[in-house]
Design an enzyme around this catalytic site. Structure first.
Site, PDB file in Angstrom:
ATOM      1  N   LYS A  74       1.058  -1.169  -0.109  1.00 28.56           N
ATOM      2  CA  LYS A  74      -0.015   0.034  -0.113  1.00 28.56           C
ATOM      3  C   LYS A  74       0.733   1.327  -0.178  1.00 28.56           C
ATOM      4  O   LYS A  74       0.665   2.152  -0.671  1.00 28.56           O
ATOM      5  CB  LYS A  74      -1.099   0.003   0.975  1.00 28.56           C
ATOM      6  N   SER A  75       1.923   1.382   0.814  1.00 26.52           N
ATOM      7  CA  SER A  75       2.660   2.775   1.016  1.00 26.52           C
ATOM      8  C   SER A  75       3.539   2.846  -0.402  1.00 26.52           C
ATOM      9  O   SER A  75       3.488   3.786  -0.930  1.00 26.52           O
ATOM     10  CB  SER A  75       3.838   2.393   1.947  1.00 26.52           C
TER      11      SER A  75
ATOM     12  N   ARG B 183       2.949   6.174  -3.351  1.00 24.55           N
ATOM     13  CA  ARG B 183       4.147   6.856  -3.693  1.00 24.55           C
ATOM     14  C   ARG B 183       4.108   6.466  -5.222  1.00 24.55           C
ATOM     15  O   ARG B 183       4.663   7.587  -5.811  1.00 24.55           O
ATOM     16  CB  ARG B 183       5.068   6.219  -3.011  1.00 24.55           C
TER      17      ARG B 183
ATOM     18  N   GLY C 162      -5.389   7.857   5.601  1.00 27.90           N
ATOM     19  CA  GLY C 162      -4.714   8.917   6.395  1.00 27.90           C
ATOM     20  C   GLY C 162      -3.353   8.883   5.392  1.00 27.90           C
ATOM     21  O   GLY C 162      -2.793  10.185   5.356  1.00 27.90           O
TER      22      GLY C 162
ATOM     23  N   ARG D  63      -9.080  11.675  12.755  1.00 31.37           N
ATOM     24  CA  ARG D  63      -7.619  11.433  13.218  1.00 31.37           C
ATOM     25  C   ARG D  63      -6.887  12.507  12.910  1.00 31.37           C
ATOM     26  O   ARG D  63      -7.229  13.846  12.230  1.00 31.37           O
ATOM     27  CB  ARG D  63      -7.124  10.502  11.776  1.00 31.37           C
TER      28      ARG D  63
ATOM     29  N   GLN E  15       4.628   9.061   7.303  1.00 25.57           N
ATOM     30  CA  GLN E  15       3.575   9.977   6.641  1.00 25.57           C
ATOM     31  C   GLN E  15       4.260  11.547   6.913  1.00 25.57           C
ATOM     32  O   GLN E  15       4.211  12.057   5.916  1.00 25.57           O
ATOM     33  CB  GLN E  15       2.209   9.882   7.132  1.00 25.57           C
TER      34      GLN E  15
ATOM     35  N   ASP F 111       1.796  -1.345  11.781  1.00 32.57           N
ATOM     36  CA  ASP F 111       0.375  -1.595  11.517  1.00 32.57           C
ATOM     37  C   ASP F 111      -0.022  -3.180  11.717  1.00 32.57           C
ATOM     38  O   ASP F 111      -1.167  -3.578  11.249  1.00 32.57           O
ATOM     39  CB  ASP F 111       0.140  -1.454   9.931  1.00 32.57           C
TER      40      ASP F 111
ATOM     41  N   LYS G  82      -4.793   5.416  14.880  1.00 33.87           N
ATOM     42  CA  LYS G  82      -4.932   4.845  13.516  1.00 33.87           C
ATOM     43  C   LYS G  82      -6.070   4.710  13.016  1.00 33.87           C
ATOM     44  O   LYS G  82      -7.089   5.913  13.386  1.00 33.87           O
ATOM     45  CB  LYS G  82      -4.202   3.420  13.642  1.00 33.87           C
TER      46      LYS G  82
ATOM     47  N   ARG H 159      -6.475   1.564  18.165  1.00 32.85           N
ATOM     48  CA  ARG H 159      -6.162   0.144  17.990  1.00 32.85           C
ATOM     49  C   ARG H 159      -6.368  -0.600  19.382  1.00 32.85           C
ATOM     50  O   ARG H 159      -6.115  -1.777  19.379  1.00 32.85           O
ATOM     51  CB  ARG H 159      -5.166  -0.284  17.033  1.00 32.85           C
TER      52      ARG H 159
END
Ligand code: S3P
Length: 436
Positions: free
Chosen positions: A19-20, A24, A92, A120, A167, A318, A345, A349
């Protein structure tokens, strides 16, 4: 949906793209002049929110019939004023990274999100970006919906991260791309380094200096020119975490998870599970798209409780929800501390996991910065539910894994959030023989 006790899991599966890296890939490709190609992009809702935003600001983004994404970028500084609000959904990462990207563009943008994202904190990015010249009108508590006005030219920033957050680091570096001069980020506790690797890969002048105590000093030369790239996105270790823990917990399981990203800044869960006694073998380690990758052979194992070093937190930030499930089945007590970031998050969590674990018969003590979990020593959890997932994909998937090792099954109130990061989660469990 209810997940019930599973027979031994077996087979070989692959998880979707990281995902990251997917976020990007789209953002940086949208800033390069010419066509970039991305293979293995995660086609989850979070990444699609980033794609929609980049399109709304002028990038041409298309997926071909073979699943390859083709992106024609606008050049650094070339993003256009979006005509409508940018809908960020649950993401996020989209929100904070795009706020950085836009902070050094001459445009105004409004960011909206779902009920989870709208709770958030955004001050962690608005504060440094305001120092670079951007201005923000936020909802109370520095939250979404918010409207920002970018600054062009922006002022380069020299910033020491007050919170270990990739982030925030990435938002500042992305803002630095279209800023004259040198942007510098000092990172006392290392976090995932995909932005640094990829910025360099796209041709930005970026340097990382590591001090004796591990502090990383990242410098980026502004007014960069990015060149289009061919990117292959490795499988997401944060998604692989779920079948990995499931295979360790369901007796008799033997599972291979192919093509998993093994970047050190992401691989903390594997180290932790091995310390707990888990059998996880890396097969065929290789490099894909500038990232270490391997196949994981996971064999069901008796686990023991742990007290992990909080310094490891960013490398598995995560993965804590599913690590708590592993701890619930381990022999003895596990004590997790130094995890205050988990409270901000997709859900809180610590609180969400504590409530869910209690609901399925696990003895836990919630701490301000963590949780204490009494393990069952491998005995099935009682089960129950419904578990309140609070729009948090990783809560839903963690308790789905718990259901596979429960007496009465675990009911999840809402599996829809899983589509943000791991749309193939349920079919993948079916492939492994986990679902009746
Ligand atoms: C991410 C960084 C982490 C992580 C998130 C993705 C990224 O967030 O939790 O899922 O892609 O940079 P923080 O920077 O808030 O720790």
């Amino acid at each position: 949906m209810t997940f019930t006790a599973a027979p031994a899991l077996s087979g070989s599966v692959a998880v979707p793209g990281d995902k990251s890296i997917s976020h990007r890939s789209l953002m940086l490709s949208a800033l390069a002049v010419g066509e970039s190609r991305v293979e293995g992009l995660l086609e989850g809702e979070d990444v699609l929110a980033t794609a929609a935003a980049m399109r709304a600001m002028g990038a041409d983004i298309e997926r071909d019939a073979d699943g390859i994404w083709h992106i024609h970028g606008v050049g650094v500084g070339g993003l256009l004023q979006p005509e409508t609000a940018l809908g960020m959904g649950n993401s996020g990462t989209s929100t904070r990274l795009l706020m950085g990207l836009l902070a050094s563009h001459d445009l105004t943008a409004t960011f909206t999100g779902d009920a989870s994202l709208s709770k958030r904190p955004m001050a962690r990015v608005t504060e440094p970006l305001a120092r670079m010249g951007a201005s923000f009108t936020t909802s109370p508590g520095d939250r979404l919906p918010l409207t920002m006005r970018g600054a062009c030219p922006a002022v380069p920033l020299d910033y020491r991260l007050p919170v270990a957050s990739a982030q925030v680091k990435s938002a500042i570096l992305l803002a630095g791309l279209n800023t004259p001069g040198i942007t510098r980020v000092v990172e006392p506790i290392p976090t995932r380094d995909h932005s640094e690797r990829m910025l360099r890969g796209f041709g930005a002048e970026l340097d990382v200096e590591v001090e004796a105590d591990g502090t990383r000093i990242i410098t980026l030369v502004g007014e960069a020119e990015l060149k289009p790239q061919q990117i292959v996105v490795p499988g997401d270790p944060s998604s692989a975490a779920f079948p990995m823990v499931a295979a360790l917990l369901v007796p008799g399981s033997q599972v291979t998870i192919a093509n998993v990203g093994l970047n050190k800044t992401r691989a903390g869960l594997i180290d932790l599970l091995r310390e707990m006694g888990g059998s996880i073998e890396v097969i065929n380690p290789r490099e894909v798209g500038g990232e270490p990758v391997g196949d994981l052979a996971v064999t069901a194992s008796a686990l023991k409780g742990v007290e992990p070093d909080p310094a490891r937190a960013p490398s598995m930030i995560d993965e804590y929800p599913v690590a708590f499930i592993a701890a619930a089945l381990a022999q003895g007590r596990s004590v997790f501390r130094g995890l205050e970031e988990l409270r901000v998050k997709e859900s809180d969590r610590i609180a969400t996991m504590a409530a869910g674990l209690r609901a399925i018969g696990v003895t836990v003590e919630e701490l301000e910065d963590g949780i204490i979990i009494e393990g069952s020593g491998g005995a099935p959890l009682a089960g129950g539910g419904p578990i309140a997932t609070k729009l948090d994909h990783r809560i839903a998937m963690s308790f789905a894994v718990a259901g596979l090792v429960s007496r009465d099954g675990v009911m999840i109130d809402d599996m829809a959030p899983v589509a943000t990061s791991f749309p193939t989660f349920v079919p993948l469990l079916r492939t492994l023989g986990a679902l009746a």
